[in-house]
Write a protein that holds these residues in place. Structure first.
Motif, mmCIF file in Angstrom:
data_model
loop_
_atom_site.group_PDB
_atom_site.id
_atom_site.type_symbol
_atom_site.label_atom_id
_atom_site.label_comp_id
_atom_site.label_asym_id
_atom_site.label_seq_id
_atom_site.Cartn_x
_atom_site.Cartn_y
_atom_site.Cartn_z
ATOM 1 N N ASP A 27 0.836 -1.252 0.051
ATOM 2 C CA ASP A 27 0.007 0.071 0.035
ATOM 3 C C ASP A 27 0.923 1.110 0.021
ATOM 4 O O ASP A 27 0.444 2.201 0.498
ATOM 5 N N LYS A 28 2.092 1.224 -0.287
ATOM 6 C CA LYS A 28 3.122 2.325 -0.398
ATOM 7 C C LYS A 28 3.443 2.286 -2.054
ATOM 8 O O LYS A 28 3.887 1.430 -2.525
ATOM 9 N N SER B 141 1.250 7.110 0.087
ATOM 10 C CA SER B 141 0.115 6.136 0.389
ATOM 11 C C SER B 141 -0.689 5.888 -0.814
ATOM 12 O O SER B 141 -1.085 6.786 -1.565
ATOM 13 N N GLN B 142 -1.039 4.478 -0.970
ATOM 14 C CA GLN B 142 -1.760 4.358 -2.024
ATOM 15 C C GLN B 142 -2.922 4.823 -2.322
ATOM 16 O O GLN B 142 -3.764 5.086 -3.258
ATOM 17 N N ASP B 143 -3.474 4.963 -1.180
ATOM 18 C CA ASP B 143 -5.111 5.540 -1.102
ATOM 19 C C ASP B 143 -5.112 6.961 -1.562
ATOM 20 O O ASP B 143 -6.213 7.337 -1.826
ATOM 21 N N LYS C 118 -4.514 -7.375 -6.871
ATOM 22 C CA LYS C 118 -5.046 -7.977 -5.465
ATOM 23 C C LYS C 118 -5.668 -9.011 -5.773
ATOM 24 O O LYS C 118 -5.797 -9.883 -4.740
ATOM 25 N N SER D 286 -6.737 1.439 -7.038
ATOM 26 C CA SER D 286 -6.862 0.462 -5.761
ATOM 27 C C SER D 286 -6.945 -1.061 -5.996
ATOM 28 O O SER D 286 -6.967 -1.935 -5.214
ATOM 29 N N GLU E 271 -2.077 -4.525 -6.383
ATOM 30 C CA GLU E 271 -1.317 -5.096 -5.199
ATOM 31 C C GLU E 271 0.226 -4.460 -5.238
ATOM 32 O O GLU E 271 0.800 -4.095 -4.160
ATOM 33 N N THR F 114 3.153 -6.323 8.068
ATOM 34 C CA THR F 114 3.407 -5.191 7.682
ATOM 35 C C THR F 114 4.603 -4.676 8.297
ATOM 36 O O THR F 114 4.787 -5.056 9.627
#
Length: 340
Positions: A42-43, A57-59, A75, A107, A110, A229
């Motif tokens: 997620d980075k 941040s991937q978000d 994913k 999103s 992965e 993580t």
């Protein structure tokens, strides 16, 4: 006039570079121009000409465009190789010369450009070596050193682990500590990429001042990686073991026990540090009062180029220690090491 020419030339160079660079469009509408290194955990790791390599941040990423083909792992487990990412105003798609385009969202990603072992190709090799030493001269005359080393080979299917340490202390020419420990372990994941695994371990231990010539521990185990993580890592194992102990006075003992293992770490403190806790224990089934417990609580800080320093508190408890030997040893160490 000359100043305007310099500014115009500089802007032209930036425009030319941006047309031949990767681009990230953020959720807040801003854009980043540079080179996409990889996406993992997620980075988003992105290299920019103005701020160097940064982590996002991937978000916070809306769309990505790459100038060169990349390898993507989605994913749902699907892997796309040699695909160029093209962004439109509405979505993103993967483009290839001989394959149909695939539409997806940020999103759905992965990993981008994952290491080969994460695609099931070979092993990831990691290792750590550290030393703690002390020399005193004057009122007291003593020398002490402690060496630790560990290495692991990890794939999606299995893992090999080797660990060892040597401790030695001498005061005024008389040895006050002399011990070593060697540990090996094999783990097989129940399915590729699974958090659950089974395996077996074998260890050997010598400690002159606990009158142990050789302690051998052998047994199978079941384990689980509850979290992997950087923010929080937790792994636990449990299984039966056979223990063989040979003492300095010639006595021998064989017994059956239950072994457990806990490995936890977190980067929650920040500044690149890692707070870690390692614990293992062996419960002697017939005599629970002779349980063996070991625990290390420490904090590790990076220095540069793979070098690091750490402060540790180590507890070693042997409920079956021979008469005249303390059951509990507590050691404080300041370590210097190197890892990759």
């Amino acid at each position: 006039m000359f100043r305007k020419l310099i500014i115009t030339t500089f802007i032209a160079i930036l425009v030319a570079k941006s047309s031949n660079a990767d681009e990230i469009q953020m959720s807040n509408g801003s854009r980043l121009i540079g080179e996409l290194i990889r996406i993992e955990a997620d980075k988003v790791i992105f290299s920019t000409p103005f701020a160097g390599t940064i982590t996002i941040s991937q978000d916070n990423v809306e769309r990505i465009t790459t100038k060169d083909p990349v390898t993507l792992m989605m994913k749902n487990g699907t892997v796309y190789r040699e695909r160029q990412i093209i962004a439109t105003e509405q979505t993103m798609l993967m483009k290839s010369e001989d394959m149909a385009s695939v539409v997806f969202d940020a999103s759905d990603i992965e990993m981008v450009n994952p290491e080969p072992w994460k695609l099931g190709e070979g092993y990831q090799w990691s290792a750590r070596f550290s030393v703690a030493t002390e020399a005193k001269r004057g009122n007291s005359d003593s020398d002490e050193w402690d060496l630790k080393a560990s290495s692991a080979w990890l794939s999606l299917k299995d893992r090999y682990t080797l660990k060892g340490n040597i401790e030695f202390e001498e005061s005024r020419g008389i040895k006050t500590e002399d011990n070593w420990y060697l540990f090996s372990k094999y783990d097989r994941f129940l399915e590729p990429g699974s958090k659950n695994y089974r395996g077996a371990k074998l260890s050997f231990e010598y400690d002159q001042f606990e009158d142990i010539d050789l302690r051998t521990v052998l047994g199978p185990h079941l384990g689980r990686q509850f979290s992997k993580t950087q923010r929080f890592k937790l792994e636990m194992e449990l299984g039966p073991v056979w223990v063989n102990e040979n003492y300095a006075d010639g006595a021998k003992e064989d017994w059956v026990g239950a072994l457990w293992f806990i490995d936890a770490s977190t980067d929650i403190i920040g500044f690149g540090s890692t707070l870690y806790f390692d614990h293992d224990g062996i419960l002697k089934v017939e005599e629970p009062g002779e349980t063996i417990l070991n625990a290390i609580l420490g904090i590790r800080f990076p220095i540069a180029g793979g070098f690091e320093t750490a402060f540790e508190i180590e507890y070693e408890y042997d409920g079956g220690a021979v008469e005249g030997v303390d059951k509990l040893d507590t050691t404080y160490n300041l370590r210097l090491g190197y890892s990759w």
